[in-house]
Design a protein around this motif. Structure first.
Motif, PDB file in Angstrom:
ATOM      1  N   THR A 139     -56.517 -56.260 -10.534  1.00  0.00           N
ATOM      2  CA  THR A 139     -56.019 -57.483 -10.029  1.00  0.00           C
ATOM      3  C   THR A 139     -55.107 -58.409 -10.523  1.00  0.00           C
ATOM      4  N   MET A 140     -55.535 -58.532 -12.032  1.00  0.00           N
ATOM      5  CA  MET A 140     -54.655 -59.221 -13.051  1.00  0.00           C
ATOM      6  C   MET A 140     -53.175 -58.750 -12.769  1.00  0.00           C
ATOM      7  N   VAL A 141     -52.994 -57.425 -12.890  1.00  0.00           N
ATOM      8  CA  VAL A 141     -51.458 -57.000 -12.662  1.00  0.00           C
ATOM      9  C   VAL A 141     -50.632 -57.420 -11.620  1.00  0.00           C
ATOM     10  N   LEU A 142     -51.402 -57.213 -10.566  1.00  0.00           N
ATOM     11  CA  LEU A 142     -51.193 -57.424  -9.016  1.00  0.00           C
ATOM     12  C   LEU A 142     -50.778 -59.086  -8.808  1.00  0.00           C
ATOM     13  N   GLY A 143     -51.525 -59.865  -9.388  1.00  0.00           N
ATOM     14  CA  GLY A 143     -51.359 -61.205  -9.331  1.00  0.00           C
ATOM     15  C   GLY A 143     -50.276 -61.977 -10.068  1.00  0.00           C
ATOM     16  N   SER A 144     -49.823 -60.987 -11.291  1.00  0.00           N
ATOM     17  CA  SER A 144     -48.591 -61.246 -12.024  1.00  0.00           C
ATOM     18  C   SER A 144     -47.424 -61.025 -11.379  1.00  0.00           C
ATOM     19  N   ILE A 145     -47.242 -59.670 -10.654  1.00  0.00           N
ATOM     20  CA  ILE A 145     -46.171 -59.294 -10.019  1.00  0.00           C
ATOM     21  C   ILE A 145     -45.892 -60.360  -8.592  1.00  0.00           C
ATOM     22  N   SER A 146     -47.234 -60.675  -7.877  1.00  0.00           N
ATOM     23  CA  SER A 146     -46.966 -61.574  -6.693  1.00  0.00           C
ATOM     24  C   SER A 146     -46.593 -62.892  -7.075  1.00  0.00           C
ATOM     25  N   GLN A 147     -46.972 -63.446  -8.152  1.00  0.00           N
ATOM     26  CA  GLN A 147     -46.311 -64.745  -8.432  1.00  0.00           C
ATOM     27  C   GLN A 147     -44.839 -64.797  -8.673  1.00  0.00           C
ATOM     28  N   SER A 148     -44.360 -63.777  -9.283  1.00  0.00           N
ATOM     29  CA  SER A 148     -43.027 -63.492  -9.536  1.00  0.00           C
ATOM     30  C   SER A 148     -42.063 -63.212  -8.400  1.00  0.00           C
ATOM     31  N   LYS A 149     -42.772 -62.938  -7.355  1.00  0.00           N
ATOM     32  CA  LYS A 149     -42.044 -62.578  -5.930  1.00  0.00           C
ATOM     33  C   LYS A 149     -41.274 -61.603  -6.019  1.00  0.00           C
ATOM     34  N   GLU A 150     -41.563 -60.439  -6.723  1.00  0.00           N
ATOM     35  CA  GLU A 150     -40.749 -59.353  -7.006  1.00  0.00           C
ATOM     36  C   GLU A 150     -41.189 -58.292  -5.964  1.00  0.00           C
ATOM     37  N   THR A 151     -40.088 -57.350  -5.735  1.00  0.00           N
ATOM     38  CA  THR A 151     -40.361 -56.201  -4.959  1.00  0.00           C
ATOM     39  C   THR A 151     -41.276 -55.254  -5.769  1.00  0.00           C
ATOM     40  N   GLY A 152     -42.515 -54.907  -5.219  1.00  0.00           N
ATOM     41  CA  GLY A 152     -43.506 -54.175  -6.146  1.00  0.00           C
ATOM     42  C   GLY A 152     -43.953 -52.732  -5.309  1.00  0.00           C
ATOM     43  N   VAL A 153     -44.401 -51.736  -5.897  1.00  0.00           N
ATOM     44  CA  VAL A 153     -45.290 -50.742  -5.407  1.00  0.00           C
ATOM     45  C   VAL A 153     -46.519 -50.279  -6.518  1.00  0.00           C
ATOM     46  N   VAL A 154     -47.465 -49.761  -5.942  1.00  0.00           N
ATOM     47  CA  VAL A 154     -48.413 -49.328  -6.787  1.00  0.00           C
ATOM     48  C   VAL A 154     -48.808 -47.875  -6.505  1.00  0.00           C
ATOM     49  N   VAL A 155     -48.545 -47.080  -7.619  1.00  0.00           N
ATOM     50  CA  VAL A 155     -48.813 -45.499  -7.532  1.00  0.00           C
ATOM     51  C   VAL A 155     -50.128 -45.394  -7.960  1.00  0.00           C
ATOM     52  N   ASP A 156     -50.968 -44.839  -7.289  1.00  0.00           N
ATOM     53  CA  ASP A 156     -52.358 -44.736  -7.379  1.00  0.00           C
ATOM     54  C   ASP A 156     -52.907 -43.006  -7.774  1.00  0.00           C
ATOM     55  N   PHE A 157     -53.358 -42.900  -9.046  1.00  0.00           N
ATOM     56  CA  PHE A 157     -53.737 -41.662  -9.464  1.00  0.00           C
ATOM     57  C   PHE A 157     -55.289 -41.509  -9.958  1.00  0.00           C
ATOM     58  N   THR A 158     -56.062 -42.447  -9.125  1.00  0.00           N
ATOM     59  CA  THR A 158     -57.184 -42.629  -9.751  1.00  0.00           C
ATOM     60  C   THR A 158     -58.259 -41.544  -9.127  1.00  0.00           C
ATOM     61  N   LYS A 159     -59.156 -41.800  -8.300  1.00  0.00           N
ATOM     62  CA  LYS A 159     -60.132 -41.080  -7.610  1.00  0.00           C
ATOM     63  C   LYS A 159     -60.200 -41.199  -6.302  1.00  0.00           C
ATOM     64  N   PRO A 160     -60.847 -40.361  -5.423  1.00  0.00           N
ATOM     65  CA  PRO A 160     -61.111 -40.533  -4.007  1.00  0.00           C
ATOM     66  C   PRO A 160     -61.863 -41.875  -3.405  1.00  0.00           C
ATOM     67  N   SER A 161     -62.972 -42.114  -4.402  1.00  0.00           N
ATOM     68  CA  SER A 161     -63.864 -43.101  -4.011  1.00  0.00           C
ATOM     69  C   SER A 161     -63.083 -44.790  -4.195  1.00  0.00           C
ATOM     70  N   ALA A 162     -62.018 -44.649  -5.050  1.00  0.00           N
ATOM     71  CA  ALA A 162     -61.564 -45.778  -5.311  1.00  0.00           C
ATOM     72  C   ALA A 162     -60.179 -46.117  -4.601  1.00  0.00           C
ATOM     73  N   VAL A 163     -59.696 -45.075  -3.811  1.00  0.00           N
ATOM     74  CA  VAL A 163     -58.335 -45.539  -3.435  1.00  0.00           C
ATOM     75  C   VAL A 163     -58.322 -46.546  -2.340  1.00  0.00           C
ATOM     76  N   TYR A 164     -59.281 -46.478  -1.449  1.00  0.00           N
ATOM     77  CA  TYR A 164     -59.465 -47.483  -0.279  1.00  0.00           C
ATOM     78  C   TYR A 164     -59.188 -48.996  -0.780  1.00  0.00           C
ATOM     79  N   ASP A 165     -60.168 -49.195  -1.767  1.00  0.00           N
ATOM     80  CA  ASP A 165     -60.176 -50.513  -2.407  1.00  0.00           C
ATOM     81  C   ASP A 165     -58.868 -50.806  -3.202  1.00  0.00           C
ATOM     82  N   ASN A 166     -58.461 -49.879  -3.604  1.00  0.00           N
ATOM     83  CA  ASN A 166     -57.134 -50.060  -4.592  1.00  0.00           C
ATOM     84  C   ASN A 166     -56.065 -50.515  -3.698  1.00  0.00           C
ATOM     85  N   VAL A 167     -55.954 -49.658  -2.578  1.00  0.00           N
ATOM     86  CA  VAL A 167     -54.940 -49.839  -1.675  1.00  0.00           C
ATOM     87  C   VAL A 167     -54.771 -51.302  -0.939  1.00  0.00           C
TER      88      VAL A 167
END
Length: 298
Positions: free
Chosen positions: A95-123
């Protein structure tokens, strides 16, 4: 950063013979398009480190955040054994990283290599901050994919779920589907250096693809329950044999047979080639996502 562009205008008029013709030019300063900010979630994993290197080498992209529960506080560049640090510490707060990029109003993408149980919440978090997602998580369930599809449809935000980052593996799956319409017998043989998940995700994916085509395979062998005949995946008679021997390269081979002939389709990967494919396919996935998924898609 801004780019300097010069426009030259040459104007010729009727002048006396002894007059000089001087070209006129003007310069204008135009803002250049900023790099796409890429957040690697699961950055300390082998595939996460490969993605960090791939993004660093790619044009128009830059690593904007590294998230993981391991190596917290360490520079992601050093973790990836890069020549110079990236001055980006690994954090365990997405959340902290996403907030920083959102405030800068830059185009961003998150690449998720975590685990099945966390994917939905991460997206869900990434979407809330206006960032699209690329998900590569083995053994992600159909229910999770359905939930992601429904969520992205409502949010009008694209998400790419990649079952594999290996080009050869995808081609093998396509070849197996094409061949299945012409043969009634099929078996899958795979080899692995270490016993992790058996059958492997690749073998399961191929078996599932073949089992959804309305074809019944190996009819004369359906009732056989001898262990040496391999494991039957699904209800359509697709058998899988798994070999585990130290030193073996990872490979998956699909055998088809019919009257008087046998067709073999296989894929083999080595550690160095695997990392190279991950890097190449990762960059292609990021670019493809941002260019072709402006709206809801999965």
């Amino acid at each position: 950063m801004a780019t300097l562009s010069c426009q030259f205008h040459l104007a010729i008029h009727r002048l006396p013979c002894n007059a000089r013709v001087r070209p006129s030019f003007s310069c204008s300063v135009q803002p250049s398009q900023s790099n796409i900010k890429v957040v690697i979630n699961g950055a300390a994993k082998e595939i996460g480190r490969a993605a960090v290197i791939a993004v660093t080498k790619a044009r128009g992209m830059e690593v904007a955040g590294a998230v993981d529960s391991y190596c917290v506080g360490e520079d992601i560049g050093k973790v990836c054994d890069m020549e110079e640090p990236l001055e980006i510490p690994i954090v365990n707060d997405l959340t902290m990283v996403l907030g920083s990029i959102s405030q800068s109003k830059e185009t961003g993408v998150v690449v998720d290599f975590t685990k099945p149980s966390a994917v939905y919440d991460n997206v869900k978090q990434a979407t809330a901050f206006g960032l699209r997602s690329v998900v590569y998580v083995p053994r992600i369930t159909v229910d999770t994919i359905s939930a992601l599809s429904a969520f992205c449809e409502k949010a009008s935000m694209g998400c790419l779920v990649a079952p594999t980052l290996s080009i050869g593996s995808i081609l093998l799956q396509q070849a197996a589907i094409s061949a299945s319409f012409h043969y009634n017998n099929v078996e899958i043989v795979e080899s692995r250096a270490h016993a992790t998940d058996l059958p492997s995700p690749d073998a399961i994916q191929i078996a599932n693809n073949l089992s959804n085509l309305g074809q019944i395979y190996n009819r004369e062998d359906l009732s056989t329950d001898v262990s040496a005949r391999g494991q039957v995946l699904g209800e359509d008679g697709v058998r899988v044999h798994s070999m585990v021997l130290p030193g073996l390269p990872s490979s998956t081979t699909v055998y088809f047979s019919g009257p008087g002939e046998c067709l073999t389709a296989g894929h083999r990967s080595t550690p160095s080639n695997m990392i190279s494919q991950m890097c190449s396919a990762s960059c292609q996935a990021y670019s493809w996502l941002l260019e072709r998924l402006p709206d809801s898609s999965i």
